[in-house]
Write a protein that holds these residues in place. Sequence first.
Motif, PDB file in Angstrom:
ATOM      1  N   ARG A 157       4.753  -4.873   8.829  1.00  0.00           N
ATOM      2  CA  ARG A 157       5.642  -3.870   8.266  1.00  0.00           C
ATOM      3  C   ARG A 157       6.625  -3.413   9.334  1.00  0.00           C
ATOM      4  O   ARG A 157       6.237  -3.152  10.476  1.00  0.00           O
ATOM      5  CB  ARG A 157       4.846  -2.662   7.758  1.00  0.00           C
ATOM      6  CG  ARG A 157       5.725  -1.592   7.150  1.00  0.00           C
ATOM      7  CD  ARG A 157       5.080  -0.244   7.018  1.00  0.00           C
ATOM      8  NE  ARG A 157       6.127   0.751   6.821  1.00  0.00           N
ATOM      9  CZ  ARG A 157       6.791   1.349   7.798  1.00  0.00           C
ATOM     10  NH1 ARG A 157       6.493   1.089   9.053  1.00  0.00           N
ATOM     11  NH2 ARG A 157       7.754   2.216   7.526  1.00  0.00           N
ATOM     12  N   ASN A 158       7.904  -3.362   8.973  1.00  0.00           N
ATOM     13  CA  ASN A 158       8.927  -2.811   9.860  1.00  0.00           C
ATOM     14  C   ASN A 158       8.919  -3.494  11.232  1.00  0.00           C
ATOM     15  O   ASN A 158       9.063  -2.847  12.265  1.00  0.00           O
ATOM     16  CB  ASN A 158       8.735  -1.304  10.011  1.00  0.00           C
ATOM     17  CG  ASN A 158       9.992  -0.606  10.531  1.00  0.00           C
ATOM     18  OD1 ASN A 158      11.104  -1.104  10.340  1.00  0.00           O
ATOM     19  ND2 ASN A 158       9.815   0.533  11.183  1.00  0.00           N
ATOM     20  N   SER A 204       3.109  -7.958   1.791  1.00  0.00           N
ATOM     21  CA  SER A 204       4.127  -7.138   2.434  1.00  0.00           C
ATOM     22  C   SER A 204       5.503  -7.527   1.925  1.00  0.00           C
ATOM     23  O   SER A 204       5.770  -8.698   1.652  1.00  0.00           O
ATOM     24  CB  SER A 204       4.087  -7.326   3.956  1.00  0.00           C
ATOM     25  OG  SER A 204       5.170  -6.649   4.582  1.00  0.00           O
ATOM     26  N   ASN A 207       8.766  -3.590   4.214  1.00  0.00           N
ATOM     27  CA  ASN A 207       8.830  -2.134   4.319  1.00  0.00           C
ATOM     28  C   ASN A 207       7.488  -1.469   4.031  1.00  0.00           C
ATOM     29  O   ASN A 207       7.247  -0.349   4.479  1.00  0.00           O
ATOM     30  CB  ASN A 207       9.871  -1.582   3.339  1.00  0.00           C
ATOM     31  CG  ASN A 207      11.267  -2.065   3.650  1.00  0.00           C
ATOM     32  OD1 ASN A 207      11.701  -2.022   4.796  1.00  0.00           O
ATOM     33  ND2 ASN A 207      11.960  -2.557   2.634  1.00  0.00           N
ATOM     34  N   ASP A 231       2.974   2.950   3.458  1.00  0.00           N
ATOM     35  CA  ASP A 231       4.390   3.046   3.798  1.00  0.00           C
ATOM     36  C   ASP A 231       4.634   3.220   5.294  1.00  0.00           C
ATOM     37  O   ASP A 231       5.760   3.489   5.721  1.00  0.00           O
ATOM     38  CB  ASP A 231       5.048   4.198   3.038  1.00  0.00           C
ATOM     39  CG  ASP A 231       4.452   5.564   3.396  1.00  0.00           C
ATOM     40  OD1 ASP A 231       3.605   5.639   4.316  1.00  0.00           O
ATOM     41  OD2 ASP A 231       4.847   6.561   2.756  1.00  0.00           O
TER      42      ASP A 231
END
Length: 414
Positions: A157-158, A204, A207, A231
């Motif tokens: 994520r990210n 995923s 984000n 999140d």
Amino acid sequence: MGLPPGGGGDTPQPNPAGAWLTFNPSRVELSLLPNSPTSFNVVATSTKVISAPVNVAIIDTKGVITNQTRISSSGLTYTATLNTNPALAAGTHTGNFEIRVCYDANPLVCSQPVEGSPWQLPYKITVADPASLHYARWETVIEIGPSFRDNFALSHRNGAPVVVTAGTYASQMATWTSANLGNSWTEVPTSRLPPLSRDFALASDGNAVYLSGGDEPMDPNNHLSHVWKFDGTNWTQKTAAAEFPGRSGHVMAKVGNALYVVAGSTTAGDMRNVWRSDNDGANWSQVASSLPADLGKPTCALNWKGSLLVVGDRVATSTDGATFTLTGGYPETFPKGSTQCAVLDNRLYISPSDNILKQPVQDVVSTTDLVNWQIERPRAQTGADAPGMAAVGGRLIVITGRGTSSLATYRTVP
């Protein structure tokens, strides 16, 4: 066994007199890394018994194999184990192995051939150009201590890897992330966690990380159908009980606005259905009741250029989760049943799931079009892998240590 010098044609001629002996494979196709010799088998099956003693030679006129060939037999089946020449240059090598079966003592002379001898077995051996490979090597980071344990899976994520673990000893789920591509890991404090479950699936979209299914550690017969979303700060329950039957050992993928749950198993056996949610995991509908048989058991899934891609014994894609198309062109050592697949720089990578009992040896492979595949540099294999592969920071990341108190992070070096 002999390996005399010389030349030879690449197209074998029909041999009706020798139809009683067949070969598997009927054409040897290998993809190799530079300076990485490999062993391969050719199995010959006879439909007739030869009562007199015979001798066999496999003639290589172009130097693609060594003279360290072994032949074993069982009934009317004969297995030859051959080894590629470690000095093979980069490029594609084609030709025929000439297989002689002879009554005389020297099959290289073969003045008394068995009916139908010799046979021509075509081959195509491709040695990758080092400049065509897409990373320099794999490196290993070992971390021992108060880290995540037991039943866990890897996502991202990210731009950072994310691990979700079912901490059996802590009796709760936990979420971990790494800001330095696996050198160290930090547990993310969240106000809420999914219920403790094992063999869940992660997905995923870059984000957020989604979790579905699994079974309760204290009651493995109780298969869950919950869906959760992380999140980066907290977990949110999307549904406590989705419309799809509870399952574990399944795969999950986010493709555009669609979230998919594919296959899995319960105590009643394996399932091969596909479920889809178009409202971020809150509600689900079945879009396929079965999958292509040749796909085998789905073990990895992801978003491939706007389509759902599922990996098993083969690779299949679908634009809607209902109809699947099997791809092809796989090298001989395609990593069947891999739980590690990822897309980096528009290239799909599939890494063999680490299992020292897995045969034959399998390679990391990559493709940009699902038609033309190439092998990539292998990584060390020391134990069972956690499901999932992350493509972050220009690197591929895989974690080993599932079921142990330590972990190893493997990552590519650009």
